[in-house]
Design a protein around this motif. Structure first.
Motif, PDB file in Angstrom:
ATOM      1  N   LEU A 193       0.832  -1.196   0.000  1.00 20.42           N
ATOM      2  CA  LEU A 193       0.000   0.000   0.000  1.00 20.42           C
ATOM      3  C   LEU A 193       0.879   1.264   0.000  1.00 20.42           C
ATOM      4  O   LEU A 193       0.604   2.220  -0.730  1.00 20.42           O
ATOM      5  N   LEU A 194       1.931   1.252   0.792  1.00 24.20           N
ATOM      6  CA  LEU A 194       2.875   2.374   0.812  1.00 24.20           C
ATOM      7  C   LEU A 194       3.494   2.576  -0.572  1.00 24.20           C
ATOM      8  O   LEU A 194       3.605   3.703  -1.055  1.00 24.20           O
ATOM      9  N   GLU A 195       3.879   1.479  -1.218  1.00 24.30           N
ATOM     10  CA  GLU A 195       4.464   1.583  -2.561  1.00 24.30           C
ATOM     11  C   GLU A 195       3.465   2.171  -3.555  1.00 24.30           C
ATOM     12  O   GLU A 195       3.839   2.977  -4.416  1.00 24.30           O
ATOM     13  N   GLU A 196       2.196   1.796  -3.421  1.00 25.14           N
ATOM     14  CA  GLU A 196       1.162   2.336  -4.305  1.00 25.14           C
ATOM     15  C   GLU A 196       1.013   3.845  -4.100  1.00 25.14           C
ATOM     16  O   GLU A 196       0.895   4.607  -5.074  1.00 25.14           O
ATOM     17  N   VAL A 197       1.026   4.271  -2.843  1.00 25.98           N
ATOM     18  CA  VAL A 197       0.933   5.704  -2.543  1.00 25.98           C
ATOM     19  C   VAL A 197       2.134   6.438  -3.139  1.00 25.98           C
ATOM     20  O   VAL A 197       1.987   7.502  -3.745  1.00 25.98           O
ATOM     21  N   LEU A 198       3.327   5.879  -2.972  1.00 23.81           N
ATOM     22  CA  LEU A 198       4.528   6.509  -3.510  1.00 23.81           C
ATOM     23  C   LEU A 198       4.496   6.570  -5.036  1.00 23.81           C
ATOM     24  O   LEU A 198       4.941   7.559  -5.626  1.00 23.81           O
ATOM     25  N   ASP A 199       3.965   5.540  -5.683  1.00 23.32           N
ATOM     26  CA  ASP A 199       3.818   5.556  -7.143  1.00 23.32           C
ATOM     27  C   ASP A 199       2.853   6.654  -7.577  1.00 23.32           C
ATOM     28  O   ASP A 199       3.121   7.386  -8.549  1.00 23.32           O
ATOM     29  N   LEU A 200       1.724   6.783  -6.864  1.00 22.33           N
ATOM     30  CA  LEU A 200       0.762   7.837  -7.183  1.00 22.33           C
ATOM     31  C   LEU A 200       1.383   9.217  -6.975  1.00 22.33           C
ATOM     32  O   LEU A 200       1.195  10.122  -7.783  1.00 22.33           O
ATOM     33  N   TYR A 201       2.140   9.352  -5.895  1.00 21.61           N
ATOM     34  CA  TYR A 201       2.819  10.619  -5.630  1.00 21.61           C
ATOM     35  C   TYR A 201       3.815  10.921  -6.752  1.00 21.61           C
ATOM     36  O   TYR A 201       3.898  12.054  -7.215  1.00 21.61           O
ATOM     37  N   GLY A 202       4.553   9.919  -7.182  1.00 24.26           N
ATOM     38  CA  GLY A 202       5.515  10.107  -8.263  1.00 24.26           C
ATOM     39  C   GLY A 202       4.845  10.571  -9.546  1.00 24.26           C
ATOM     40  O   GLY A 202       5.343  11.468 -10.230  1.00 24.26           O
ATOM     41  N   THR A 203       3.711   9.982  -9.874  1.00 25.48           N
ATOM     42  CA  THR A 203       2.960  10.367 -11.061  1.00 25.48           C
ATOM     43  C   THR A 203       2.472  11.807 -10.940  1.00 25.48           C
ATOM     44  O   THR A 203       2.606  12.611 -11.867  1.00 25.48           O
ATOM     45  N   SER A 204       1.935  12.144  -9.773  1.00 28.70           N
ATOM     46  CA  SER A 204       1.444  13.495  -9.529  1.00 28.70           C
ATOM     47  C   SER A 204       2.589  14.503  -9.601  1.00 28.70           C
ATOM     48  O   SER A 204       2.458  15.583 -10.197  1.00 28.70           O
ATOM     49  N   ALA A 232       5.398  14.205 -11.255  1.00 33.81           N
ATOM     50  CA  ALA A 232       5.829  14.324 -12.647  1.00 33.81           C
ATOM     51  C   ALA A 232       4.906  15.267 -13.418  1.00 33.81           C
ATOM     52  O   ALA A 232       5.364  16.065 -14.254  1.00 33.81           O
ATOM     53  N   MET A 233       3.607  15.208 -13.146  1.00 35.94           N
ATOM     54  CA  MET A 233       2.654  16.106 -13.795  1.00 35.94           C
ATOM     55  C   MET A 233       2.928  17.556 -13.397  1.00 35.94           C
ATOM     56  O   MET A 233       2.881  18.460 -14.239  1.00 35.94           O
ATOM     57  N   LEU A 234       3.216  17.774 -12.123  1.00 33.24           N
ATOM     58  CA  LEU A 234       3.534  19.111 -11.646  1.00 33.24           C
ATOM     59  C   LEU A 234       4.824  19.619 -12.284  1.00 33.24           C
ATOM     60  O   LEU A 234       4.904  20.776 -12.712  1.00 33.24           O
ATOM     61  N   ASN A 235       5.829  18.755 -12.370  1.00 32.84           N
ATOM     62  CA  ASN A 235       7.087  19.152 -13.014  1.00 32.84           C
ATOM     63  C   ASN A 235       6.867  19.536 -14.466  1.00 32.84           C
ATOM     64  O   ASN A 235       7.441  20.504 -14.956  1.00 32.84           O
ATOM     65  N   SER A 236       6.045  18.780 -15.168  1.00 35.68           N
ATOM     66  CA  SER A 236       5.745  19.068 -16.565  1.00 35.68           C
ATOM     67  C   SER A 236       5.063  20.427 -16.699  1.00 35.68           C
ATOM     68  O   SER A 236       5.453  21.249 -17.537  1.00 35.68           O
ATOM     69  N   ALA A 237       4.059  20.669 -15.869  1.00 31.24           N
ATOM     70  CA  ALA A 237       3.343  21.943 -15.916  1.00 31.24           C
ATOM     71  C   ALA A 237       4.278  23.099 -15.552  1.00 31.24           C
ATOM     72  O   ALA A 237       4.219  24.174 -16.166  1.00 31.24           O
ATOM     73  N   SER A 238       5.164  22.889 -14.597  1.00 34.24           N
ATOM     74  CA  SER A 238       6.116  23.925 -14.192  1.00 34.24           C
ATOM     75  C   SER A 238       7.091  24.230 -15.328  1.00 34.24           C
ATOM     76  O   SER A 238       7.427  25.398 -15.573  1.00 34.24           O
ATOM     77  N   PHE A 239       7.543  23.194 -16.009  1.00 29.67           N
ATOM     78  CA  PHE A 239       8.455  23.389 -17.144  1.00 29.67           C
ATOM     79  C   PHE A 239       7.783  24.216 -18.230  1.00 29.67           C
ATOM     80  O   PHE A 239       8.353  25.184 -18.744  1.00 29.67           O
ATOM     81  N   VAL A 240       6.554  23.850 -18.575  1.00 28.54           N
ATOM     82  CA  VAL A 240       5.822  24.553 -19.621  1.00 28.54           C
ATOM     83  C   VAL A 240       5.619  26.017 -19.228  1.00 28.54           C
ATOM     84  O   VAL A 240       5.856  26.926 -20.026  1.00 28.54           O
TER      85      VAL A 240
END
Length: 96
Positions: free
Chosen positions: A51-62, A64-72
């Motif tokens: 469950l912790l790994e799933e949360v960390l994966d979701l956080y990583g995805t989120s 990455a989306m923030l990093n992409s938006a920040s770059f743009v």
């Protein structure tokens, strides 16, 4: 040497893959995260750790989306700065 526009068109630009923070705390934080995960793996049940790994994966995805938006957004601001510089809008008059 090809232009940056050619590299962009050909899909050869991957700034997210070449960025490495130079702040010394970056490596320390990653080491601390790894050490803490190892402790969790030992102390947590298998299902709790999964469950912790799933949360960390979701956080990583989120993240990455923030990093992409920040770059743009940063790219757009940089382009607007260049437009202003090249069109001399907002030019500060020379003081005598």
């Amino acid at each position: 040497m090809k232009s940056i526009l050619s590299d962009l068109y050909e899909g050869k630009l991957h700034p997210d893959e070449t960025i490495m923070p130079t702040d010394p705390e970056y490596r320390q934080n990653n080491r601390a995260i790894s050490n803490t995960l190892e402790v969790c793996k030992i102390k947590f049940s298998e299902s709790d750790f999964k469950l912790l790994e799933e949360v960390l994966d979701l956080y990583g995805t989120s993240h990455a989306m923030l990093n992409s938006a920040s770059f743009v957004e940063g790219f757009k601001v940089g382009a607007l700065v260049m437009i202003e510089v090249l069109t001399k809008k907002g030019e500060i008059p020379h003081q005598v």
